[in-house]
Design a protein around this motif. Structure first.
Motif, PDB file in Angstrom:
ATOM      1  N   VAL A  75      36.915  44.159  32.756  1.00 47.84           N
ATOM      2  CA  VAL A  75      36.013  44.784  33.744  1.00 47.84           C
ATOM      3  C   VAL A  75      36.063  46.376  33.664  1.00 47.84           C
ATOM      4  CG1 VAL A  75      36.084  45.023  36.217  1.00 47.84           C
ATOM      5  CG2 VAL A  75      37.150  43.063  35.272  1.00 47.84           C
ATOM      6  N   VAL A  76      34.520  46.835  33.756  1.00 46.52           N
ATOM      7  CA  VAL A  76      34.321  48.027  34.188  1.00 46.52           C
ATOM      8  C   VAL A  76      34.461  48.512  35.574  1.00 46.52           C
ATOM      9  CG1 VAL A  76      32.710  50.054  33.738  1.00 46.52           C
ATOM     10  CG2 VAL A  76      33.026  47.972  31.998  1.00 46.52           C
ATOM     11  N   ALA A  77      34.065  47.882  36.358  1.00 39.97           N
ATOM     12  CA  ALA A  77      33.974  48.183  37.896  1.00 39.97           C
ATOM     13  C   ALA A  77      33.838  46.811  38.775  1.00 39.97           C
ATOM     14  CB  ALA A  77      32.662  48.896  37.954  1.00 39.97           C
ATOM     15  N   ALA A  78      34.539  47.033  39.971  1.00 43.06           N
ATOM     16  CA  ALA A  78      34.318  45.830  40.995  1.00 43.06           C
ATOM     17  C   ALA A  78      33.680  46.385  42.178  1.00 43.06           C
ATOM     18  CB  ALA A  78      35.729  45.492  41.107  1.00 43.06           C
ATOM     19  N   GLY A  79      32.753  45.464  42.917  1.00 37.66           N
ATOM     20  CA  GLY A  79      32.380  45.773  44.039  1.00 37.66           C
ATOM     21  C   GLY A  79      33.306  45.582  45.245  1.00 37.66           C
ATOM     22  N   VAL A  80      33.230  46.411  46.468  1.00 35.24           N
ATOM     23  CA  VAL A  80      34.060  46.164  47.589  1.00 35.24           C
ATOM     24  C   VAL A  80      33.356  45.819  48.519  1.00 35.24           C
ATOM     25  CG1 VAL A  80      35.483  47.592  49.090  1.00 35.24           C
ATOM     26  CG2 VAL A  80      35.643  48.081  46.989  1.00 35.24           C
ATOM     27  N   ASN A  81      33.710  44.579  49.015  1.00 32.23           N
ATOM     28  CA  ASN A  81      32.849  44.084  50.153  1.00 32.23           C
ATOM     29  C   ASN A  81      33.802  43.578  51.481  1.00 32.23           C
ATOM     30  OD1 ASN A  81      30.134  43.407  48.525  1.00 32.23           O
ATOM     31  ND2 ASN A  81      31.615  42.923  47.259  1.00 32.23           N
ATOM     32  N   ARG A  82      32.986  43.553  52.524  1.00 33.30           N
ATOM     33  CA  ARG A  82      33.780  43.199  53.832  1.00 33.30           C
ATOM     34  C   ARG A  82      34.606  41.746  53.705  1.00 33.30           C
ATOM     35  NH1 ARG A  82      33.941  47.010  58.016  1.00 33.30           N
ATOM     36  NH2 ARG A  82      31.959  48.117  57.699  1.00 33.30           N
ATOM     37  N   PRO A  83      34.378  40.868  52.712  1.00 25.98           N
ATOM     38  CA  PRO A  83      35.077  39.854  52.798  1.00 25.98           C
ATOM     39  C   PRO A  83      36.374  40.243  52.182  1.00 25.98           C
ATOM     40  CG  PRO A  83      32.985  39.100  52.233  1.00 25.98           C
ATOM     41  CD  PRO A  83      32.906  40.486  52.384  1.00 25.98           C
ATOM     42  N   ASP A  84      36.555  41.089  51.115  1.00 27.14           N
ATOM     43  CA  ASP A  84      37.699  41.673  50.838  1.00 27.14           C
ATOM     44  C   ASP A  84      38.717  42.241  51.681  1.00 27.14           C
ATOM     45  OD1 ASP A  84      36.582  41.106  48.609  1.00 27.14           O
ATOM     46  OD2 ASP A  84      35.986  43.275  47.829  1.00 27.14           O
ATOM     47  N   ILE A  85      38.002  42.947  52.748  1.00 30.86           N
ATOM     48  CA  ILE A  85      38.864  43.421  53.696  1.00 30.86           C
ATOM     49  C   ILE A  85      39.581  42.192  54.873  1.00 30.86           C
ATOM     50  CG2 ILE A  85      38.838  44.648  55.906  1.00 30.86           C
ATOM     51  CD1 ILE A  85      36.887  46.487  54.691  1.00 30.86           C
ATOM     52  N   VAL A  86      38.455  41.184  55.014  1.00 33.46           N
ATOM     53  CA  VAL A  86      38.947  40.368  55.861  1.00 33.46           C
ATOM     54  C   VAL A  86      40.183  39.412  55.104  1.00 33.46           C
ATOM     55  CG1 VAL A  86      38.232  38.305  57.226  1.00 33.46           C
ATOM     56  CG2 VAL A  86      36.751  39.928  57.004  1.00 33.46           C
TER      57      VAL A  86
END
Length: 327
Positions: A34-45
């Protein structure tokens, strides 16, 4: 490998850097460095304890990644070690290594920075599936996109305009509204200062929009219905204002409206593969040409995942927040 785990349910401070065994790809899977990962609202939930990983998925957060293929699983022949890819995953993206099914892999064009590609899979899969497949948005139609400055919103604006639709969007400040206009939005409504229902009806000469893409839910639902034109389609993809709404069925019946919605994470691979194929055929050439691009708000080191979550929860971002896997 190094990874970010949810030590316990709670605020951003529960995200901790840890050591985990390297994952091993199974049949039909690849292992991605992995070079990068996206941060998304479902991660917070998920971090808050309200969105558990599906059976068999990694307990680590992270639903979209970019990187290079490190290892091929059994029976994988269409990809090669070293290929630049991005992928939609069911979990495990906040890590140095992540397993992904070939059904959700996309080759990253040479014109796109590999790290930036991490901001595409979750948003593009979601927008394509809901806006164009479920809601059947067509050329010349009007669409209302809520949260236009978010990752989903910025992608929806670009895609809707690329396929010939007219876009009204909402955002929470003059700066965010201007940001949405730079992406192509025809009308950007500051929901803290303006009534989006009035603005929609004014922009469409009283007819209303053909499609609403909603991630707010709650009190927005009856107002969205008021915005819809005859035969309009309303698609729910989240509910930041809550999952319960009171609606008047008369409007739905008289205007012959369709109310629908979907989730993506737990859907079967055959469904995700169909979205991937459509995206590869119809959207990816626009990505390669630069007409559609991931809008990157900010990038944090993997170890600072808690700071990335804090930024998202403050809703000050415009575009995607990424984690750089360089620990």
């Amino acid at each position: 490998m190094k990874a970010i785990e949810i030590a316990r349910f709670g605020g951003p401070d529960v995200l901790h850097l840890c050591e985990r065994d390297d994952p091993v790809p199974g049949p039909g899977e690849v292992l991605i460095a992995v070079v990068a990962a996206g941060v998304n609202r479902p991660d917070i939930v998920q971090r808050q304890g309200h969105y558990p990983a599906p059976p068999g998925a990694s307990d680590l957060p992270g639903l979209e990644i970019s990187g290079t293929i490190k290892t091929l699983g059994p029976d994988v022949s269409d990809w090669s070690v070293g290929d630049r890819v991005c992928a939609l995953v069911t979990g495990g993206g906040y890590a140095e290594l992540c397993v992904a099914p070939v059904e959700t892999l996309l080759a990253v064009p040479d014109s796109l920075p590999l790290a930036h590609a991490a901001g595409l899979p979750e948003t593009v899969f979601t927008v394509w599936s809901n806006l164009f497949e479920r809601a059947a948005l067509d050329e010349g139609e009007w669409v209302l996109v809520h949260g236009g400055s978010s990752g989903i919103g910025s992608t929806a604006i670009q895609l809707a305009k690329a396929f010939g639709a007219h876009v009204v969007t909402t955002a929470g400040s003059p700066e965010k509204c201007e940001f949405c206009r730079t992406l192509g939005a025809d009308i950007a409504v500051n929901y803290n200062k303006q009534d989006f229902v009035k603005e929609v009806m004014s922009a469409t000469d009283g007819r209303g929009v053909d499609v609403v893409l909603d991630m707010v839910g709650g009190s927005y639902i009856p107002r969205n219905i008021a915005c819809l034109a005859p035969n309009g389609r309303h698609v729910s993809i989240a509910f930041l204002d809550g999952p319960v709404a009171e609606i008047n069925l008369v409007s739905i019946m008289l205007k012959r409206l369709t109310l629908t919605g979907s989730t993506l994470r737990a859907r079967p691979l055959v469904f995700k593969a169909a979205i991937r194929d459509a995206v590869a055929e119809l959207v990816w050439p626009l990505v390669a040409s630069g007409k559609i691009r991931p809008i990157i708000d900010s990038t944090y080191p993997l170890a600072d995942a808690s700071l990335a979550h804090e930024r998202m929860e403050k809703s000050v971002h415009m575009g995607k927040i990424l984690l750089s896997v360089d620990v």
